[in-house]
Design an enzyme around this catalytic site. Structure first.
Site: not given
Ligand code: UFG
Length: 317
Positions: A115, A139, A143
Site C-alpha cells: 500500500s 495499517y 504493510k
Molecule cells: N474523503 C472524504 N470523504 C469521505 C471519504 C473520503 O473527504 O467520505 C477523502 C479522504 O479524506 C481522502 C480522500 O477522500 O482525502 C480519499 O479517501 P479514501 O477513504 O477513499 O481513501 P484513502 O486515501 O484514505 O485510503 C486508500 C485506501 C488505503 C490506502 C490508501 C493509500 O483505503 O487502504 O488509499 O493511498 F492505504
C-alpha cells in the site's frame, strides 16, 4: 497454472478471481469472509473458507498451486489505529504463516498487495518506490513490515516476489453474474460515498483548508481492472528469486472536489456535500510515480477517473 488468491471474496480479490479465470488461469481461493462475500465465488472455483491463521486451511488452499496472489488482510486506516494488535495478527502474523506454508508446499511465487500507506506523509511528490517509508498508522506499518518480511524471505529462500503498492483503488467490474464492486460496511471510501450521498446524508469533505489548489486532499485513483492487469503482468515476471516493489496508481492526482465534479457530470446532479474537519491520519497529497511499473511490468493504466465513477455508479444502481 493454478493461482491461490487469498482474500478472493473481497472487493479487489473477487475481481482478480473473475479476471484470472476468464484469462484461463486455474484459481483457488482462501478467504474467511470476515469482510468478503462468499456469494462472489464463481461455480467451479476451488474455495477454502478458512484463515491465514490456521495452518490446515493454508495447507489445503495451497494444494496444486503454482503461485499466490496475496490480497487477504485488514485494510482500514481508522480501524488499525483503534485495533493495532488485530492488524499485527491478521496482516503480519497471517502473512508469516502463509510464507511458511508456501515454503512447505514448495510454492515459491507471490504477488503481495502492499500500500501507499507504507510511505506515510510523503517526502516527495510524486512518490517513488525509493521514497522514505514512515507509515503514519498501524495499517501502513503492517504493510511495510510484510514488505520487509518478504524481502528477507526472498534472500534466504528461493522465493520470487513482487509487492504492489496500491494508491486509491476504485471502479468495479461487470460480469455475467452482475457487478463486482465495493461492498464495505461501513463504506469509508470517497467515490462510493459521493455516489450514495443524499440531502439527508451528504458526503463529508474531510478538510477544506489543506495546502492544495482547492483546499481538499489530492489522491491518485487507479481502476481496479487496471490494477489486476498489473498483478497478472507481475506474476509473469516472477522468474528466479528476489523481491521487487512497484507503485500502482495512475500518476495523476485528483482533489476531493474534482472527484465530486466528475460524479456530478456522470449523474447530471449536484452532489450534496458538507464541509467537515480533517480526518485523522490523512496526508494532503498522495500521487504515485508509476514509471517503474510501466518499465518493468510493461503496464499502463487505461481507465480514467470518469470510468471509475461511471462503473461505480452503474454497480450501485
Ligand atoms: N474523503 C472524504 N470523504 C469521505 C471519504 C473520503 O473527504 O467520505 C477523502 C479522504 O479524506 C481522502 C480522500 O477522500 O482525502 C480519499 O479517501 P479514501 O477513504 O477513499 O481513501 P484513502 O486515501 O484514505 O485510503 C486508500 C485506501 C488505503 C490506502 C490508501 C493509500 O483505503 O487502504 O488509499 O493511498 F492505504
Amino acid at each position: 497454472m493454478r493461482v491461490l488468491i487469498t482474500g478472493g471474496t473481497g472487493y479487489i480479490g473477487s475481481i482478480a478471481v473473475e479476471i484470472m479465470r476468464t484469462q484461463g488461469f486455474e484459481v483457488s481461493i482462501l478467504d474467511d469472509c470476515s469482510t468478503g462475500h462468499a456469494d462472489t465465488v464463481p461455480t467451479g472455483v476451488r474455495f477454502v473458507a478458512g484463515s491465514l491463521l490456521e495452518r490446515t486451511d493454508l495447507d489445503q488452499a495451497l494444494e496444486g498451486v503454482d503461485a499466490v496472489l496475496h490480497f487477504a488482510g485488514k485494510s482500514l486506516v481508522g480501524e488499525s489505529v483503534e485495533k493495532p494488535e488485530l492488524y499485527q495478527r491478521i496482516n503480519v502474523d497471517g502473512t508469516r504463516n502463509l510464507l511458511d506454508a508456501m515454503k512447505s508446499a514448495n510454492v515459491m511465487k507471490i504477488v503481495f498487495s502492499s500500500s501507499a500507506a507504507t510511505y506515510g506523509e510523503p517526502t516527495e511528490v510524486p512518490i517513488k518506490e525509493s521514497s522514505a517509508t514512515f507509515p503514519t498508522n498501524p495499517y501502513g506499518a503492517t504493510k511495510l513490515a510484510i514488505d520487509h518480511m518478504i524481502t528477507a524471505e526472498s534472500k534466504s529462500t528461493d522465493l520470487a516476489a513482487v509487492s504492489l503498492r496500491y494508491f486509491n483503488v476504485a471502479g468495479a467490474l461487470k460480469t455475467d453474474r452482475g457487478w463486482l464492486a465495493e461492498r464495505h460496511n461501513p463504506e469509508t471510501h470517497l467515490i462510493p460515498n459521493i455516489l450514495r450521498s443524499t440531502v439527508d446524508n451528504p458526503v463529508h469533505i474531510f478538510g477544506t483548508d489543506w495546502a492544495t489548489p482547492d483546499g481538499t486532499c489530492i489522491r491518485d485513483y487507479v481502476h481496479v481492472v487496471d490494477l489486476i492487469d498489473a498483478h497478472i503482468k507481475a506474476l509473469e515476471t516472477l522468474t528466479g528469486t528476489g523481491h521487487k516493489i512497484y507503485n500502482l496508481g495512475s500518476g495523476t492526482g485528483y482533489s476531493v472536489r474534482q472527484v465530486i465534479s466528475a460524479a456530478e457530470k456522470a449523474t447530471n446532479q449536484t452532489v450534496p456535500t458538507i464541509n467537515s474537519p480533517r480526518r485523522a491520519g490523512d496526508p494532503a497529497v498522495l500521487v504515485a510515480d508509476i514509471s517503474l511499473a510501466k518499465k518493468y511490468l510493461q503496464w499502463e493504466p487505461s481507465r480514467d477517473i470518469e470510468k471509475m465513477v461511471a462503473d461505480t455508479l452503474e454497480s450501485i444502481q
